[in-house]
Design a protein around this motif. Sequence first.
Motif, PDB file in Angstrom:
ATOM      1  N   PRO A 511       0.805  -1.233   0.000  1.00  0.00           N
ATOM      2  CA  PRO A 511       0.000   0.000   0.000  1.00  0.00           C
ATOM      3  C   PRO A 511       0.831   1.274   0.000  1.00  0.00           C
ATOM      4  O   PRO A 511       0.306   2.344  -0.277  1.00  0.00           O
ATOM      5  CB  PRO A 511      -0.810  -0.116   1.293  1.00  0.00           C
ATOM      6  CG  PRO A 511      -0.004  -1.005   2.176  1.00  0.00           C
ATOM      7  CD  PRO A 511       0.739  -1.957   1.274  1.00  0.00           C
ATOM      8  N   ASP A 512       2.097   1.189   0.279  1.00  0.00           N
ATOM      9  CA  ASP A 512       3.098   2.240   0.431  1.00  0.00           C
ATOM     10  C   ASP A 512       3.321   2.533   1.904  1.00  0.00           C
ATOM     11  O   ASP A 512       2.669   1.984   2.783  1.00  0.00           O
ATOM     12  CB  ASP A 512       2.800   3.516  -0.359  1.00  0.00           C
ATOM     13  CG  ASP A 512       4.104   4.248  -0.734  1.00  0.00           C
ATOM     14  OD1 ASP A 512       5.185   3.656  -0.548  1.00  0.00           O
ATOM     15  OD2 ASP A 512       4.058   5.392  -1.211  1.00  0.00           O
ATOM     16  N   CYS A 513       4.259   3.443   2.162  1.00  0.00           N
ATOM     17  CA  CYS A 513       4.836   3.589   3.502  1.00  0.00           C
ATOM     18  C   CYS A 513       3.913   4.291   4.488  1.00  0.00           C
ATOM     19  O   CYS A 513       3.037   5.068   4.121  1.00  0.00           O
ATOM     20  CB  CYS A 513       6.143   4.365   3.408  1.00  0.00           C
ATOM     21  SG  CYS A 513       7.409   3.550   2.408  1.00  0.00           S
ATOM     22  N   LEU A 514       4.167   4.018   5.758  1.00  0.00           N
ATOM     23  CA  LEU A 514       3.520   4.725   6.862  1.00  0.00           C
ATOM     24  C   LEU A 514       4.458   5.834   7.322  1.00  0.00           C
ATOM     25  O   LEU A 514       5.598   5.579   7.691  1.00  0.00           O
ATOM     26  CB  LEU A 514       3.228   3.763   8.012  1.00  0.00           C
ATOM     27  CG  LEU A 514       2.637   4.402   9.268  1.00  0.00           C
ATOM     28  CD1 LEU A 514       1.265   4.986   8.992  1.00  0.00           C
ATOM     29  CD2 LEU A 514       2.572   3.394  10.402  1.00  0.00           C
ATOM     30  N   LEU A 515       3.955   7.068   7.312  1.00  0.00           N
ATOM     31  CA  LEU A 515       4.726   8.224   7.773  1.00  0.00           C
ATOM     32  C   LEU A 515       4.103   8.723   9.074  1.00  0.00           C
ATOM     33  O   LEU A 515       2.938   9.144   9.093  1.00  0.00           O
ATOM     34  CB  LEU A 515       4.712   9.332   6.719  1.00  0.00           C
ATOM     35  CG  LEU A 515       5.158   8.913   5.308  1.00  0.00           C
ATOM     36  CD1 LEU A 515       5.087  10.096   4.348  1.00  0.00           C
ATOM     37  CD2 LEU A 515       6.561   8.320   5.326  1.00  0.00           C
ATOM     38  N   VAL A 516       4.843   8.663  10.163  1.00  0.00           N
ATOM     39  CA  VAL A 516       4.289   9.021  11.475  1.00  0.00           C
ATOM     40  C   VAL A 516       4.996  10.221  12.110  1.00  0.00           C
ATOM     41  O   VAL A 516       4.663  10.601  13.237  1.00  0.00           O
ATOM     42  CB  VAL A 516       4.350   7.819  12.451  1.00  0.00           C
ATOM     43  CG1 VAL A 516       3.485   6.687  11.960  1.00  0.00           C
ATOM     44  CG2 VAL A 516       5.795   7.347  12.665  1.00  0.00           C
ATOM     45  N   ARG A 517       5.940  10.823  11.398  1.00  0.00           N
ATOM     46  CA  ARG A 517       6.693  11.938  11.993  1.00  0.00           C
ATOM     47  C   ARG A 517       5.742  13.001  12.539  1.00  0.00           C
ATOM     48  O   ARG A 517       4.683  13.272  11.960  1.00  0.00           O
ATOM     49  CB  ARG A 517       7.635  12.534  10.953  1.00  0.00           C
ATOM     50  CG  ARG A 517       6.939  13.235   9.807  1.00  0.00           C
ATOM     51  CD  ARG A 517       7.858  13.563   8.641  1.00  0.00           C
ATOM     52  NE  ARG A 517       8.248  12.366   7.897  1.00  0.00           N
ATOM     53  CZ  ARG A 517       8.617  12.375   6.608  1.00  0.00           C
ATOM     54  NH1 ARG A 517       8.682  13.509   5.929  1.00  0.00           N
ATOM     55  NH2 ARG A 517       8.951  11.254   5.994  1.00  0.00           N
ATOM     56  N   GLN A 518       6.124  13.616  13.618  1.00  0.00           N
ATOM     57  CA  GLN A 518       5.288  14.619  14.263  1.00  0.00           C
ATOM     58  C   GLN A 518       5.609  16.027  13.770  1.00  0.00           C
ATOM     59  O   GLN A 518       4.811  16.955  13.983  1.00  0.00           O
ATOM     60  CB  GLN A 518       5.437  14.560  15.790  1.00  0.00           C
ATOM     61  CG  GLN A 518       6.787  14.996  16.335  1.00  0.00           C
ATOM     62  CD  GLN A 518       7.846  13.889  16.235  1.00  0.00           C
ATOM     63  OE1 GLN A 518       7.584  12.803  15.746  1.00  0.00           O
ATOM     64  NE2 GLN A 518       9.045  14.198  16.712  1.00  0.00           N
ATOM     65  N   GLU A 519       6.735  16.213  13.091  1.00  0.00           N
ATOM     66  CA  GLU A 519       7.118  17.520  12.560  1.00  0.00           C
ATOM     67  C   GLU A 519       7.207  17.441  11.039  1.00  0.00           C
ATOM     68  O   GLU A 519       7.412  16.380  10.465  1.00  0.00           O
ATOM     69  CB  GLU A 519       8.462  17.964  13.154  1.00  0.00           C
ATOM     70  CG  GLU A 519       8.404  18.165  14.662  1.00  0.00           C
ATOM     71  CD  GLU A 519       9.756  18.533  15.254  1.00  0.00           C
ATOM     72  OE1 GLU A 519      10.736  18.584  14.487  1.00  0.00           O
ATOM     73  OE2 GLU A 519       9.834  18.740  16.479  1.00  0.00           O
ATOM     74  N   ASP A 520       7.081  18.619  10.385  1.00  0.00           N
ATOM     75  CA  ASP A 520       7.095  18.678   8.917  1.00  0.00           C
ATOM     76  C   ASP A 520       6.095  17.674   8.339  1.00  0.00           C
ATOM     77  O   ASP A 520       6.389  16.953   7.392  1.00  0.00           O
ATOM     78  CB  ASP A 520       8.505  18.397   8.376  1.00  0.00           C
ATOM     79  CG  ASP A 520       9.505  19.446   8.826  1.00  0.00           C
ATOM     80  OD1 ASP A 520       9.127  20.632   8.884  1.00  0.00           O
ATOM     81  OD2 ASP A 520      10.644  19.080   9.138  1.00  0.00           O
ATOM     82  N   ASN A 521       4.919  17.657   8.941  1.00  0.00           N
ATOM     83  CA  ASN A 521       3.888  16.709   8.538  1.00  0.00           C
ATOM     84  C   ASN A 521       2.551  17.442   8.549  1.00  0.00           C
ATOM     85  O   ASN A 521       2.093  17.893   9.601  1.00  0.00           O
ATOM     86  CB  ASN A 521       3.861  15.519   9.504  1.00  0.00           C
ATOM     87  CG  ASN A 521       2.992  14.384   9.009  1.00  0.00           C
ATOM     88  OD1 ASN A 521       2.191  14.541   8.089  1.00  0.00           O
ATOM     89  ND2 ASN A 521       3.153  13.219   9.610  1.00  0.00           N
TER      90      ASN A 521
END
Length: 755
Positions: A511-521
Amino acid sequence: MDSKEWSRVDVSEKKVSLSTEDIAFEWDIQSGSFSLLDSKGGEYLKDCQFQICLGVRTINSSDLKYVSMDTLAITNKNQVDKVLILSLQDPKASHDIRFKVIAMKELAGFTFTVQLINKGQQPLKLESISPLWTKSPILIGEDLENLIYFQNGFHSWELSRAQPLKGESNISHFYSVLTNEVDNSNILFGFSTMDRQLTTVSYETEGEQLDRVTTTCALDGISLAPGKSVVSEEMTVIISADGVKALTQYADLTARRMDAILCDEVPAGWCSWYFYYTMPDEEEILENTRFLHKRFPESVKWIQLDDGYQKAVGDWESNDRFPRGLDYLVEEIEKKGFKAGIWTAPFIATEHSELFKEHPDWFLAEEGDEPKVIDNNPLWLGEYYALDLSNPEVIKHIKSLFKHLKSLGYEYFKIDFLYHATEEAKRFDESITRAEAFRNGIEAIRDSVGNDLILGCGAPLGPCIGITDAMRIGTDIATSWRLDWGGGVYECAVNTMTRAPLHNRWWTNDPDCLLVRQEDNELTLDEVRLWASVIALSGGAFLLSDRMMEVSEERLWLVDKLLPVYPEGALSPDSLTNPEPSIFFLPVENETGEWVVLGLFNLGEEPIDVEVKLADLGLDQGESHHIFDFWDEKYVDEVNDGIVVSDLEPHVCKLYSIRPAKDRPCLLSTSIHFTQGACDIQSERWDEGSNELTLVVCKATNHPEGIYFYFSEAWNIQQVSVNGEIHTHKKHSPNVGSIRKRFKEDDEVKVVFSE
């Protein structure tokens, strides 16, 4: 029909028919057309024909003379098929045509294949073969107001979803489902082989009515020599009241026909792309590797280097940011217990590459023989071109490249931008189709890497079956809901749900990647949870792609709840009628029982109401079930009919467990893992003599987590212990209690009740 015989062939002066208990194929000898009928003689499709388009003329089946018929039974992977072959002749040129029809015992449908034998003295220019076209789809009707079709994209990134029929032409690639929303009747049209010709299903409209349905195999103007034959891809029609079931049946059939392969284990890992893009460097890759080794030592397996390590797209050697070479990177990754993956775009090269400069004749060309510009990518600083996979020298180059990368220690190969190799252009060998040339290229990769993992991306789906272990099935994710060009959570979520039937059938879905960063998001926490829920329910590849050292522990905690990957995949019952699917459910089973994990989603911009019946989830309608909200950690309700959520806010999801009620205290849910018991609770045991509920934990936690249990008002919690030590518990309502702690693997939780 004899009860022991599941199929029958009947022949008369006017008709030839092949029938099963559910459906019949009927060929009209005089008109050269065929119909599909129900068991009582009612029409599903009528006046169907097949068609062969040559360079100078078009041959319809109605133009042909019936010669004879033959039948046989064939066994294909324990599946017995009944085959009817009609022999026909072209009276204008004496060409022989064979029309093969196959019935399968468990399928309410047929497959169709057309063979053309050139009996003339001159070569034939072949444009296309249509195994079926019709103006009379009786089952679903012709009124556009009632019709919706599933439009599948050609390659990984194209948005694929239910669409209303509009304009004059509506095209789906490889397969489609046509649905009448009034009576929920469905017809699936799909190609069950796709390795020799690119295929489409198209719907043409006129005014407010559906005018024509056509299934087409592209032959790209290849030449057929005298005495030689060409065979279309196999086209399948399935009639069903359940369109998603028809789609899974079709996907299973195609997997058998094309010898699909799956990953031995669903990939879980980290990819460099979505933080570093084209600027990764050696030390950053290794710093992420070291962090992942400390934080996810058991659940992450792969470290995948993406775009930006190479000198140029086309020149797959390390640049100055990787001074110790690609083999050194593998060694360091393996020291931390991981395996190494690498990205390439093996079928393209930029204008700056040495490959293009040295071998311009290796690329797809314009009519004047100059290389054809495919596109311009600012990240690569210019134009790029596609390799001509019909050229044997190009195939040698590809084999050499992947043998080299494998020799460096890489065991995971993400191959990207593949669909460009199917562009219409002048080729070295114009006797083979675009699909055949493409298949040459990906087979060369498979031959070179052996049984290592191949992940297709930006790939034409059909021709990759049987070669790639995994496949990206949506566009690129982003730290945004939806970008202008399509990237982001919205389109990724739609495609993950609509292409879910392909998972564990054609390959392992990515499905593609999980992005969980709390900054620049730009994504809200609700949007991150929504995408995390879609990925988890899909059962597909699970890849992180943040600078992991900078991710907060709170966000890493969210990742904990999704690992390990539960490999079975969810299905979306409204994906064939709702352009923004809202229901995605996963049947779950282990030693503690059987239940469903249900995701309800609002991908739109206004609040919505979502309703789903228990029967639509494969549960017993009328029986009591408990609903628990995973993300909010709260008991919702006891239901026996269905679930209704009113005013679900935009970009928000609900993730529920739905468990059959029991007449005793029982496990209700956990906050440890999204399955709420499948990957975190090893066993559940009730002792009637001592009134003890015993649960064994099989997943260690990094934070205190909750285990929830349900009991009727006839019971009271007397004591809770973990490994024999008394532990505090919480009562949330008269019927729900919980224990919260940081659990270790094999912890035994014992809850003692009194009546």
